[in-house]
Design an enzyme around this catalytic site. Structure first.
Site, short mmCIF file in Angstrom:
data_model
loop_
_atom_site.label_atom_id
_atom_site.label_comp_id
_atom_site.label_asym_id
_atom_site.label_seq_id
_atom_site.Cartn_x
_atom_site.Cartn_y
_atom_site.Cartn_z
N ARG A 188 -40.99 -3.26 -1.36
CA ARG A 188 -41.37 -2.87 -2.72
C ARG A 188 -42.17 -3.95 -3.45
NH1 ARG A 188 -40.41 0.62 -0.16
NH2 ARG A 188 -38.72 2.12 -0.29
N CYS A 241 -35.89 4.92 -8.68
CA CYS A 241 -34.70 4.09 -8.47
C CYS A 241 -34.74 2.89 -9.40
CB CYS A 241 -34.63 3.61 -7.03
SG CYS A 241 -34.24 4.96 -5.91
N GLU A 311 -35.52 -2.57 -9.45
CA GLU A 311 -36.71 -2.15 -8.70
C GLU A 311 -37.80 -1.72 -9.68
OE1 GLU A 311 -36.21 0.09 -5.11
OE2 GLU A 311 -37.86 1.46 -5.62
C1 LIG Z 1 -38.54 10.96 -9.46
C2 LIG Z 1 -39.09 9.70 -8.87
C3 LIG Z 1 -38.92 9.43 -7.52
C4 LIG Z 1 -39.42 8.25 -6.97
N1 LIG Z 1 -39.23 8.02 -5.64
C5 LIG Z 1 -39.71 6.87 -5.09
C6 LIG Z 1 -39.52 6.61 -3.68
O1 LIG Z 1 -38.95 7.40 -2.94
N2 LIG Z 1 -40.01 5.44 -3.18
C7 LIG Z 1 -40.66 4.51 -3.97
O2 LIG Z 1 -41.09 3.46 -3.46
N3 LIG Z 1 -40.86 4.74 -5.29
C8 LIG Z 1 -40.40 5.88 -5.87
N4 LIG Z 1 -40.59 6.11 -7.20
C9 LIG Z 1 -41.25 5.09 -8.04
C10 LIG Z 1 -42.77 5.30 -8.21
O3 LIG Z 1 -43.08 6.68 -8.21
C11 LIG Z 1 -43.60 4.65 -7.12
O4 LIG Z 1 -43.31 3.28 -7.03
C12 LIG Z 1 -45.10 4.87 -7.38
O5 LIG Z 1 -45.81 4.60 -6.21
C13 LIG Z 1 -45.64 4.05 -8.54
O6 LIG Z 1 -46.99 4.44 -8.76
P1 LIG Z 1 -47.58 4.53 -10.25
O7 LIG Z 1 -49.02 4.86 -10.14
O8 LIG Z 1 -46.77 5.44 -11.08
O9 LIG Z 1 -47.39 3.02 -10.72
P2 LIG Z 1 -47.13 2.54 -12.22
O10 LIG Z 1 -45.74 2.89 -12.60
O11 LIG Z 1 -48.22 2.97 -13.11
O12 LIG Z 1 -47.21 0.96 -12.03
C14 LIG Z 1 -46.22 0.26 -11.33
C15 LIG Z 1 -46.68 -1.19 -11.15
O13 LIG Z 1 -47.84 -1.22 -10.32
C16 LIG Z 1 -48.95 -1.80 -11.02
N5 LIG Z 1 -50.14 -1.00 -10.70
C17 LIG Z 1 -50.32 0.34 -10.89
N6 LIG Z 1 -51.53 0.70 -10.44
C18 LIG Z 1 -52.13 -0.42 -9.97
C19 LIG Z 1 -53.41 -0.71 -9.41
N7 LIG Z 1 -54.31 0.25 -9.21
N8 LIG Z 1 -53.68 -2.00 -9.05
C20 LIG Z 1 -52.77 -2.99 -9.23
N9 LIG Z 1 -51.55 -2.79 -9.77
C21 LIG Z 1 -51.24 -1.52 -10.14
C22 LIG Z 1 -48.61 -1.72 -12.51
O14 LIG Z 1 -49.25 -2.75 -13.22
C23 LIG Z 1 -47.09 -1.86 -12.47
O15 LIG Z 1 -46.72 -3.22 -12.39
C24 LIG Z 1 -40.10 7.30 -7.79
C25 LIG Z 1 -40.30 7.59 -9.15
C26 LIG Z 1 -39.80 8.77 -9.69
C27 LIG Z 1 -40.04 9.05 -11.15
#
Ligand SMILES: Cc1cc2nc3c(=O)[nH]c(=O)nc-3n(C[C@H](O)[C@H](O)[C@H](O)COP(=O)(O)OP(=O)(O)OC[C@H]3O[C@@H](n4cnc5c(N)ncnc54)[C@H](O)[C@@H]3O)c2cc1C
Length: 315
Positions: A188, A241, A311
């Site tokens: 992660r 999570c 996380e």
């Molecule tokens: C219902 C649910 C289920 C989930 N299940 C999982 C799972 O099974 N496994 C898992 O790993 N995660 C899970 N997640 C967490 C999340 O969905 C993932 O980690 C997802 O990939 C985050 O992507 P995001 O675009 O929403 O990132 P954001 O929440 O927008 O950003 C997260 C972090 O990444 C950085 N970031 C975002 N985009 C970029 C970019 N383009 N360049 C550099 N940094 C960036 C941001 O600055 C921030 O620090 C879940 C979330 C929910 C709500």
């Protein structure tokens, strides 16, 4: 925020106004005092002074270069599905990638996606083309850039094992193509090589793909999606999570054993479906969520002797 490698200045209202003008000249839309709760799946978080909506990597290059020359830093936001933002919001402008969805290329054994493309859409595009590589991401919300930045993973797969390279804009506005072997993938988390000055912004993700049977691919991702919906509060406001899995255990099982399901602080409650999920069911504030997180950490320590580590990313 990704820590900067160079000294960072504070944003003044004059600098914000200059950035807004500059963004307009390069065709980047922006919004003032945008509440981050509108852009996070938790529905929690105060405003940022300016939110910028680039559509193309070159615009991110221009924005990062402009900020880097002034020793200023921006934050970057994808789908906001892994973020807990404070009630006071943040002091820096936020680059929102969700309009960076245009570029998708299939090149023999790789698929290249714009960083703001929802991971689910990237998965559908590969499956529709009869290509395997992202099926492990069934049910993963957020953008592909966010998934890469946090090495998201599920169902035994993760971004580390499917990424071929990332296109990354660094804190000086330099565009780098970084091969997966040069990236510091960990559970992660992702670290860039030293040549990529922080804060860095992923603008494109190249995924390795192989030919597969479209029907079999569709069946397996639909099955995984259904399993996810059965196990996790997918439709509710949450940010995935809350804690990382400690060595040899699932954080949800630790919290379940500690009797945490249903625990509540204000509008934040521990899901009855999965104890590692906090749900915002009644207009929770970040303070509510943090209060509940403190109680969960204390309960896991008291009953199981385990120190849980967050996380979810905190802004
Ligand atoms: C219902 C649910 C289920 C989930 N299940 C999982 C799972 O099974 N496994 C898992 O790993 N995660 C899970 N997640 C967490 C999340 O969905 C993932 O980690 C997802 O990939 C985050 O992507 P995001 O675009 O929403 O990132 P954001 O929440 O927008 O950003 C997260 C972090 O990444 C950085 N970031 C975002 N985009 C970029 C970019 N383009 N360049 C550099 N940094 C960036 C941001 O600055 C921030 O620090 C879940 C979330 C929910 C709500």
């Amino acid at each position: 925020m990704t820590t900067a490698d160079h000294t960072t200045e504070r944003w003044t209202s004059a600098a914000l106004a200059d950035l807004e003008r500059m963004a307009e000249t390069i065709g980047v839309a922006s919004r003032h005092l945008e509440p981050l709760r509108r852009h996070t799946s938790f529905g929690v978080g105060g405003p940022c002074p300016l939110m910028l909506f680039p559509e193309r990597p070159e615009q991110v290059v221009d924005l990062a270069q402009w900020a880097g020359q002034r020793a200023l830093c921006c934050r970057i936001l994808g789908g906001g599905t892994n973020l807990l933002v404070g009630d006071a919001g943040v002091a820096e402008p936020v680059i929102n990638t969700t309009r960076m969805t245009l570029e998708t290329r299939f090149e023999r054994d790789r698929a290249v996606f714009a960083a703001g493309l929802p991971t689910a859409r990237a998965l559908h595009k590969t499956v529709a083309a009869g290509l395997d590589g992202l099926v492990w991401a069934a049910g993963l919300p957020g953008t592909l850039g966010g998934a890469a930045a946090g090495n998201a993973g599920c169902w035994g797969g993760d971004m580390a094992s499917c990424t071929e390279y990332l296109d990354v804009v660094d804190g000086r506005g330099q565009l780098h193509r970084v091969a997966t072997a040069d990236l510091g993938w960990e559970y992660r988390s992702l670290a860039m090589p030293r040549s990529v000055i922080s804060p860095w912004f992923v603008v494109a993700v190249a995924v390795r793909v192989q030919e597969g049977d479209p029907l079999a691919l569709r069946t397996s991702y639909e099955e995984l999606q259904t399993r996810k919906r059965d196990k996790q509060p997918v439709g509710a406001r949450n940010s995935g999570c809350v804690f990382r899995n400690p060595e040899g255990r699932a954080a949800g099982a630790v919290l379940d054993a500690a009797g945490c399901k249903g625990m509540r602080v204000g509008g934040a409650v521990v899901s009855e479906q999965h104890a590692n999920f906090i749900v915002n069911d009644r207009g929770a504030t970040c303070e509510d969520v943090e209060g509940l997180i403190d109680q969960l950490v204390a309960a896991a320590r008291r009953t199981e002797g385990i120190d849980l580590q967050p996380e979810v990313r905190r802004w």
